[in-house]
Design a protein around this motif. Structure first.
Motif, PDB file in Angstrom:
ATOM      1  N   GLY A  29       1.139  -1.424  -0.144  1.00 41.56           N
ATOM      2  CA  GLY A  29      -0.373  -0.147   0.038  1.00 41.56           C
ATOM      3  C   GLY A  29       0.696   1.591  -0.070  1.00 41.56           C
ATOM      4  O   GLY A  29       2.392   1.329  -0.110  1.00 41.56           O
ATOM      5  N   LYS A  30       0.406   2.894  -0.066  1.00 40.07           N
ATOM      6  CA  LYS A  30       0.968   3.708   0.264  1.00 40.07           C
ATOM      7  C   LYS A  30       1.439   3.760   1.052  1.00 40.07           C
ATOM      8  O   LYS A  30       1.156   3.603   2.496  1.00 40.07           O
ATOM      9  N   ALA A  31       3.123   4.580   0.995  1.00 34.38           N
ATOM     10  CA  ALA A  31       3.590   5.225   2.702  1.00 34.38           C
ATOM     11  C   ALA A  31       3.532   6.667   2.368  1.00 34.38           C
ATOM     12  O   ALA A  31       3.343   6.861   1.009  1.00 34.38           O
ATOM     13  N   VAL A  32       3.881   7.715   3.058  1.00 30.58           N
ATOM     14  CA  VAL A  32       3.947   8.748   3.201  1.00 30.58           C
ATOM     15  C   VAL A  32       5.357   8.902   3.572  1.00 30.58           C
ATOM     16  O   VAL A  32       5.192   8.192   5.021  1.00 30.58           O
ATOM     17  N   PHE A  33       6.372   9.501   3.973  1.00 29.70           N
ATOM     18  CA  PHE A  33       6.867   9.914   4.018  1.00 29.70           C
ATOM     19  C   PHE A  33       7.005  11.628   4.302  1.00 29.70           C
ATOM     20  O   PHE A  33       6.706  12.204   3.340  1.00 29.70           O
ATOM     21  N   ARG A  34       7.500  12.165   5.673  1.00 29.80           N
ATOM     22  CA  ARG A  34       7.769  13.507   5.539  1.00 29.80           C
ATOM     23  C   ARG A  34       9.223  13.360   6.726  1.00 29.80           C
ATOM     24  O   ARG A  34       9.586  13.091   6.997  1.00 29.80           O
ATOM     25  N   LEU A  35       9.770  15.005   6.094  1.00 25.29           N
ATOM     26  CA  LEU A  35      10.778  15.440   6.584  1.00 25.29           C
ATOM     27  C   LEU A  35      10.688  16.353   7.553  1.00 25.29           C
ATOM     28  O   LEU A  35      10.226  17.518   6.761  1.00 25.29           O
ATOM     29  N   PHE A  36      11.609  16.356   8.070  1.00 21.65           N
ATOM     30  CA  PHE A  36      11.357  17.931   9.113  1.00 21.65           C
ATOM     31  C   PHE A  36      12.522  18.814   9.644  1.00 21.65           C
ATOM     32  O   PHE A  36      13.436  17.763  10.045  1.00 21.65           O
ATOM     33  N   ASP A  37      12.203  19.760   9.855  1.00 20.39           N
ATOM     34  CA  ASP A  37      13.950  20.027   9.322  1.00 20.39           C
ATOM     35  C   ASP A  37      13.895  20.655  11.611  1.00 20.39           C
ATOM     36  O   ASP A  37      13.056  19.670  12.237  1.00 20.39           O
ATOM     37  N   ALA A  38      14.649  21.636  11.694  1.00 19.37           N
ATOM     38  CA  ALA A  38      15.144  21.902  13.644  1.00 19.37           C
ATOM     39  C   ALA A  38      13.977  21.721  14.523  1.00 19.37           C
ATOM     40  O   ALA A  38      13.804  22.058  15.823  1.00 19.37           O
ATOM     41  N   LYS A  39      13.311  22.729  13.528  1.00 18.59           N
ATOM     42  CA  LYS A  39      12.599  23.143  14.489  1.00 18.59           C
ATOM     43  C   LYS A  39      10.503  23.157  14.241  1.00 18.59           C
ATOM     44  O   LYS A  39       9.877  22.704  14.265  1.00 18.59           O
ATOM     45  N   GLY A  40      10.428  21.488  13.360  1.00 22.76           N
ATOM     46  CA  GLY A  40       9.812  20.669  13.256  1.00 22.76           C
ATOM     47  C   GLY A  40       8.483  20.848  12.281  1.00 22.76           C
ATOM     48  O   GLY A  40       7.354  20.047  12.539  1.00 22.76           O
ATOM     49  N   ARG A  41       8.957  22.415  10.974  1.00 28.73           N
ATOM     50  CA  ARG A  41       8.466  21.917   9.802  1.00 28.73           C
ATOM     51  C   ARG A  41       8.621  20.928   8.788  1.00 28.73           C
ATOM     52  O   ARG A  41       9.823  20.211   8.966  1.00 28.73           O
ATOM     53  N   ALA A  42       7.533  20.665   8.800  1.00 27.07           N
ATOM     54  CA  ALA A  42       7.363  19.281   7.292  1.00 27.07           C
ATOM     55  C   ALA A  42       8.039  19.774   6.621  1.00 27.07           C
ATOM     56  O   ALA A  42       7.140  21.573   5.370  1.00 27.07           O
ATOM     57  N   ILE A  43       9.453  19.797   6.157  1.00 24.40           N
ATOM     58  CA  ILE A  43       9.554  20.482   4.779  1.00 24.40           C
ATOM     59  C   ILE A  43      10.278  19.615   3.196  1.00 24.40           C
ATOM     60  O   ILE A  43      10.180  19.783   1.842  1.00 24.40           O
ATOM     61  N   ARG A  44       9.557  18.280   3.680  1.00 24.53           N
ATOM     62  CA  ARG A  44       9.134  17.176   2.132  1.00 24.53           C
ATOM     63  C   ARG A  44       8.400  16.415   2.564  1.00 24.53           C
ATOM     64  O   ARG A  44       8.440  16.028   3.552  1.00 24.53           O
ATOM     65  N   LEU A  45       7.619  16.390   1.643  1.00 27.82           N
ATOM     66  CA  LEU A  45       6.171  15.107   1.617  1.00 27.82           C
ATOM     67  C   LEU A  45       5.884  14.183   0.560  1.00 27.82           C
ATOM     68  O   LEU A  45       6.610  15.192  -0.177  1.00 27.82           O
ATOM     69  N   PHE A  46       6.191  13.117   0.519  1.00 32.62           N
ATOM     70  CA  PHE A  46       6.368  11.699  -0.328  1.00 32.62           C
ATOM     71  C   PHE A  46       5.440  11.308  -0.319  1.00 32.62           C
ATOM     72  O   PHE A  46       4.557  10.615   0.744  1.00 32.62           O
ATOM     73  N   THR A  47       4.186  10.617  -0.798  1.00 30.82           N
ATOM     74  CA  THR A  47       3.111   9.868  -0.888  1.00 30.82           C
ATOM     75  C   THR A  47       3.871   8.656  -1.587  1.00 30.82           C
ATOM     76  O   THR A  47       3.988   8.724  -3.040  1.00 30.82           O
ATOM     77  N   PHE A  48       4.185   7.606  -1.601  1.00 29.33           N
ATOM     78  CA  PHE A  48       5.162   6.293  -2.744  1.00 29.33           C
ATOM     79  C   PHE A  48       4.168   4.941  -2.215  1.00 29.33           C
ATOM     80  O   PHE A  48       3.526   5.011  -1.235  1.00 29.33           O
TER      81      PHE A  48
END
Length: 82
Positions: A29-48
């Motif tokens: 199934g689908k996965a969601v990847f989120r990458l966060f900076d040091a302040k906790g902000r999502a800076i990359r978001l991918f569904t794959f």
């Protein structure tokens, strides 16, 4: 939603080069990847499904947190950008 650490075997490859991060999961199934900076902000978001390559270009050197969600299970961890 269940939360688990990145130590679970469902995420079995995580490599960072100077510009790319490869993520693979053995869960269907689908996965969601989120990458966060040091302040906790999502800076990359991918569904794959099964595998994704995430660009790290433009990110400052440092440690970033990530969350990988598949089928209601959330894996967390960190990746270093050089």
């Amino acid at each position: 939603t269940r939360k688990e650490s990145s130590a679970a075997s469902d995420v079995y490859k995580r490599q960072a080069s100077n510009s790319m991060l490869t993520i693979q999961t053995n869960l269907p199934g689908k996965a969601v990847f989120r990458l966060f900076d040091a302040k906790g902000r999502a800076i990359r978001l991918f569904t794959f499904e099964r595998q994704a390559t995430v660009s790290l270009q433009g990110l400052a050197a440092g440690t970033y947190a990530y969350a990988l969600e598949t089928d209601g299970v959330i894996k967390t961890g960190r990746v270093m950008v050089h």
